[in-house]
Design a protein around this motif. Structure first.
Motif, PDB file in Angstrom:
ATOM      1  N   ILE A   1     -27.344 -10.856  -7.064  1.00 58.75           N
ATOM      2  CA  ILE A   1     -26.914 -11.163  -8.431  1.00 58.75           C
ATOM      3  C   ILE A   1     -28.129 -11.375  -9.315  1.00 58.75           C
ATOM      4  N   ASP A   2     -28.108 -10.757 -10.474  1.00 61.85           N
ATOM      5  CA  ASP A   2     -29.067 -11.044 -11.534  1.00 61.85           C
ATOM      6  C   ASP A   2     -28.427 -12.105 -12.421  1.00 61.85           C
ATOM      7  N   ALA A   3     -28.988 -13.299 -12.428  1.00 59.49           N
ATOM      8  CA  ALA A   3     -28.331 -14.440 -13.057  1.00 59.49           C
ATOM      9  C   ALA A   3     -28.566 -14.561 -14.557  1.00 59.49           C
ATOM     10  N   HIS A   4     -29.239 -13.568 -15.175  1.00 56.45           N
ATOM     11  CA  HIS A   4     -29.515 -13.720 -16.607  1.00 56.45           C
ATOM     12  C   HIS A   4     -30.023 -12.411 -17.186  1.00 56.45           C
ATOM     13  N   HIS A   5     -29.204 -11.770 -18.001  1.00 57.04           N
ATOM     14  CA  HIS A   5     -29.667 -10.615 -18.763  1.00 57.04           C
ATOM     15  C   HIS A   5     -28.896 -10.570 -20.076  1.00 57.04           C
ATOM     16  N   HIS A   6     -29.335  -9.678 -20.974  1.00 56.85           N
ATOM     17  CA  HIS A   6     -28.758  -9.622 -22.305  1.00 56.85           C
ATOM     18  C   HIS A   6     -28.280  -8.211 -22.643  1.00 56.85           C
ATOM     19  N   LEU A   7     -27.276  -8.157 -23.487  1.00 54.22           N
ATOM     20  CA  LEU A   7     -26.772  -6.915 -24.062  1.00 54.22           C
ATOM     21  C   LEU A   7     -26.526  -7.172 -25.540  1.00 54.22           C
ATOM     22  N   TRP A   8     -26.807  -6.182 -26.375  1.00 55.88           N
ATOM     23  CA  TRP A   8     -26.516  -6.369 -27.794  1.00 55.88           C
ATOM     24  C   TRP A   8     -26.370  -5.036 -28.522  1.00 55.88           C
ATOM     25  N   ARG A   9     -25.719  -5.124 -29.677  1.00 50.24           N
ATOM     26  CA  ARG A   9     -25.575  -3.983 -30.584  1.00 50.24           C
ATOM     27  C   ARG A   9     -26.094  -4.418 -31.943  1.00 50.24           C
ATOM     28  N   ILE A  10     -27.139  -3.765 -32.387  1.00 57.05           N
ATOM     29  CA  ILE A  10     -27.813  -4.160 -33.623  1.00 57.05           C
ATOM     30  C   ILE A  10     -26.849  -4.195 -34.809  1.00 57.05           C
ATOM     31  N   ALA A  11     -25.925  -3.233 -34.870  1.00 60.09           N
ATOM     32  CA  ALA A  11     -25.023  -3.133 -36.020  1.00 60.09           C
ATOM     33  C   ALA A  11     -24.094  -4.331 -36.149  1.00 60.09           C
ATOM     34  N   ARG A  12     -23.978  -5.137 -35.107  1.00 57.92           N
ATOM     35  CA  ARG A  12     -23.139  -6.334 -35.216  1.00 57.92           C
ATOM     36  C   ARG A  12     -23.752  -7.340 -36.195  1.00 57.92           C
TER      37      ARG A  12
ATOM     38  N   VAL B   1     -25.083 -11.767 -14.736  1.00 58.79           N
ATOM     39  CA  VAL B   1     -24.571 -12.717 -15.721  1.00 58.79           C
ATOM     40  C   VAL B   1     -25.136 -12.328 -17.074  1.00 58.79           C
ATOM     41  N   VAL B   2     -24.258 -12.084 -18.047  1.00 56.70           N
ATOM     42  CA  VAL B   2     -24.720 -11.731 -19.377  1.00 56.70           C
ATOM     43  C   VAL B   2     -24.715 -12.987 -20.246  1.00 56.70           C
ATOM     44  N   ILE B   3     -25.832 -13.181 -20.961  1.00 54.45           N
ATOM     45  CA  ILE B   3     -26.085 -14.420 -21.688  1.00 54.45           C
ATOM     46  C   ILE B   3     -26.129 -14.139 -23.182  1.00 54.45           C
ATOM     47  N   GLN B   4     -25.618 -15.074 -23.960  1.00 53.79           N
ATOM     48  CA  GLN B   4     -25.597 -14.930 -25.414  1.00 53.79           C
ATOM     49  C   GLN B   4     -27.000 -14.681 -25.971  1.00 53.79           C
ATOM     50  N   ALA B   5     -27.030 -13.944 -27.083  1.00 53.94           N
ATOM     51  CA  ALA B   5     -28.282 -13.707 -27.795  1.00 53.94           C
ATOM     52  C   ALA B   5     -28.129 -13.967 -29.288  1.00 53.94           C
ATOM     53  N   ALA B   6     -26.948 -14.415 -29.701  1.00 53.65           N
ATOM     54  CA  ALA B   6     -26.686 -14.728 -31.104  1.00 53.65           C
ATOM     55  C   ALA B   6     -25.883 -16.029 -31.180  1.00 53.65           C
ATOM     56  N   PRO B   7     -26.145 -16.855 -32.172  1.00 50.57           N
ATOM     57  CA  PRO B   7     -25.439 -18.136 -32.292  1.00 50.57           C
ATOM     58  C   PRO B   7     -24.117 -17.999 -33.030  1.00 50.57           C
TER      59      PRO B   7
ATOM     60  N   LYS C   1     -33.172 -21.455 -13.234  1.00 53.23           N
ATOM     61  CA  LYS C   1     -33.315 -20.009 -13.114  1.00 53.23           C
ATOM     62  C   LYS C   1     -34.783 -19.640 -12.940  1.00 53.23           C
ATOM     63  N   LEU C   2     -35.038 -18.879 -11.900  1.00 57.56           N
ATOM     64  CA  LEU C   2     -36.375 -18.328 -11.655  1.00 57.56           C
ATOM     65  C   LEU C   2     -36.479 -17.047 -12.480  1.00 57.56           C
ATOM     66  N   SER C   3     -36.951 -17.191 -13.710  1.00 59.70           N
ATOM     67  CA  SER C   3     -36.982 -16.072 -14.646  1.00 59.70           C
ATOM     68  C   SER C   3     -38.021 -16.339 -15.716  1.00 59.70           C
TER      69      SER C   3
ATOM     70  N   ALA D   1     -33.431 -14.399 -11.788  1.00 64.65           N
ATOM     71  CA  ALA D   1     -32.873 -13.649 -12.905  1.00 64.65           C
ATOM     72  C   ALA D   1     -33.962 -12.794 -13.526  1.00 64.65           C
ATOM     73  N   SER D   2     -33.529 -11.717 -14.178  1.00 64.68           N
ATOM     74  CA  SER D   2     -34.494 -10.783 -14.757  1.00 64.68           C
ATOM     75  C   SER D   2     -34.890 -11.121 -16.189  1.00 64.68           C
ATOM     76  N   ASP D   3     -33.966 -11.659 -16.983  1.00 61.63           N
ATOM     77  CA  ASP D   3     -34.135 -11.795 -18.425  1.00 61.63           C
ATOM     78  C   ASP D   3     -34.376 -10.431 -19.072  1.00 61.63           C
ATOM     79  N   TRP D   4     -33.771  -9.398 -18.515  1.00 61.98           N
ATOM     80  CA  TRP D   4     -33.854  -8.053 -19.093  1.00 61.98           C
ATOM     81  C   TRP D   4     -32.992  -7.984 -20.358  1.00 61.98           C
ATOM     82  N   PRO D   5     -33.380  -7.293 -21.410  1.00 62.43           N
ATOM     83  CA  PRO D   5     -34.570  -6.441 -21.521  1.00 62.43           C
ATOM     84  C   PRO D   5     -35.815  -7.139 -22.028  1.00 62.43           C
ATOM     85  N   ILE D   6     -35.714  -8.444 -22.348  1.00 64.54           N
ATOM     86  CA  ILE D   6     -36.881  -9.163 -22.854  1.00 64.54           C
ATOM     87  C   ILE D   6     -38.015  -9.147 -21.832  1.00 64.54           C
ATOM     88  N   LEU D   7     -37.663  -9.112 -20.559  1.00 63.32           N
ATOM     89  CA  LEU D   7     -38.653  -8.976 -19.492  1.00 63.32           C
ATOM     90  C   LEU D   7     -39.667  -7.873 -19.791  1.00 63.32           C
ATOM     91  N   GLU D   8     -39.191  -6.792 -20.388  1.00 62.62           N
ATOM     92  CA  GLU D   8     -40.041  -5.616 -20.548  1.00 62.62           C
ATOM     93  C   GLU D   8     -41.115  -5.781 -21.609  1.00 62.62           C
TER      94      GLU D   8
END
Length: 277
Positions: free
Chosen positions: A3-14, A49-55, A198-200, A234-241
């Motif tokens: 399991i990757d315990a932390h990553h993000h997904l987003w759509r800029i147009a939102r 696990v997908v984590i929020q990126a907007a409040p 989280k080890l990330s 956890a990866s913290d992808w895509p910020i990891l990159e």
């Protein structure tokens, strides 16, 4: 199950991310499940696990809708307004979704270091505890004292510290004053059985060209303090990159964590904490 315990997904147009601007470079584009799923598959990772990126509540609903279409999204950590009187009702609404597991306020972006200790936020922390929802603590070292006090106030609240508490790996040396203060704070937090970590994000806190040796002292601290049952990779992808690749961070972390602890740190802990099936 890996399991990757932390990553993000987003759509800029939102258009509710705020921090995502053209100045963020390669991060300023859409990141969809179709972008990350091949990376997970290449490493044998079955859930993430997908984590929020907007409040906003709207983004939480967006992430929950993605989880309905993509089974690999084993849990969603969203956002609520901790100061809003209607937040307990919002938590009830969100909890009806089978993948909703908890919330993450963006504490690192709040100027007030003691924000989490405000009296008007107490009702939300109680509501999380009563509903057995988790609190992802997005803190920096300056918040350690406040989080220790918060844990004392809410000993049954399930807390997971994001990104190892964000130590300044690029500027610190193991054994210096800042490292020792971070170690003391994390060790004190780990004395509470309701606190996980989280080890990330160690790569993004580091200078370029990091190696296994760069993170060894930090992982030793966390393994000693939290043990395999309360530490999750956890990866913290895509910020990891911003400062590393998924494959390199996954490989280095597996070298640093004792092999006997791999099943827990790379899957079992997150599966238990987030109730992933």
């Amino acid at each position: 199950m890996l399991i990757d315990a932390h990553h993000h997904l987003w759509r800029i147009a939102r258009n509710d991310y705020g921090w995502l601007t053209p100045d963020t470079g390669f991060l300023y584009r859409d990141y969809e499940p179709s972008d990350v799923k091949p990376i997970l598959d290449a490493h044998g990772i079955e859930r993430a696990v997908v984590i929020q990126a907007a409040p906003t509540l709207a983004e939480t609903d967006f992430l929950l809708s993605l989880s309905e279409k993509h089974p690999y999204l084993g849990a969603v950590v969203g956002w609520v307004d901790f100061a809003d009187r209607d937040t307990p009702e919002q938590l009830d609404r969100l909890s009806r979704h089978p993948r909703f597991r908890g919330v993450r306020p963006m504490i690192q972006d709040i100027p007030e270091d003691d924000w989490m200790l405000r009296t008007q936020l107490n009702e939300t922390f109680v509501a999380l505890t009563e509903r057995d929802l988790s609190f992802d603590a997005l803190i920096q070292p300056r918040h350690l004292r406040s989080l220790i006090e918060l844990v004392g106030r809410h000993p049954s609240l399930r807390i997971v510290i994001n990104h190892c508490g964000k130590p300044e790996v690029r500027d610190w040396q193991a054994g210096d004053a800042n490292f020792n203060a971070w170690q003391a704070g994390m060790t004190e937090l780990a004395r509470h059985p309701n606190v996980f970590c989280k080890l990330s994000a160690l790569p993004t806190r580091s200078a370029p060209n990091w190696t296994t040796a760069t993170f060894a002292a930090y992982v030793d601290v966390l393994m000693t303090a939290f043990g395999e049952a309360r530490l999750m990779w956890a990866s913290d992808w895509p910020i990891l990159e911003r400062n590393g690749r998924y494959a390199d961070w996954f490989r280095v972390a597996r070298q640093l964590v004792p092999e006997s602890a791999h099943a827990s740190v790379f899957g079992g802990t997150a599966q238990t904490f987030y109730r992933i099936v």
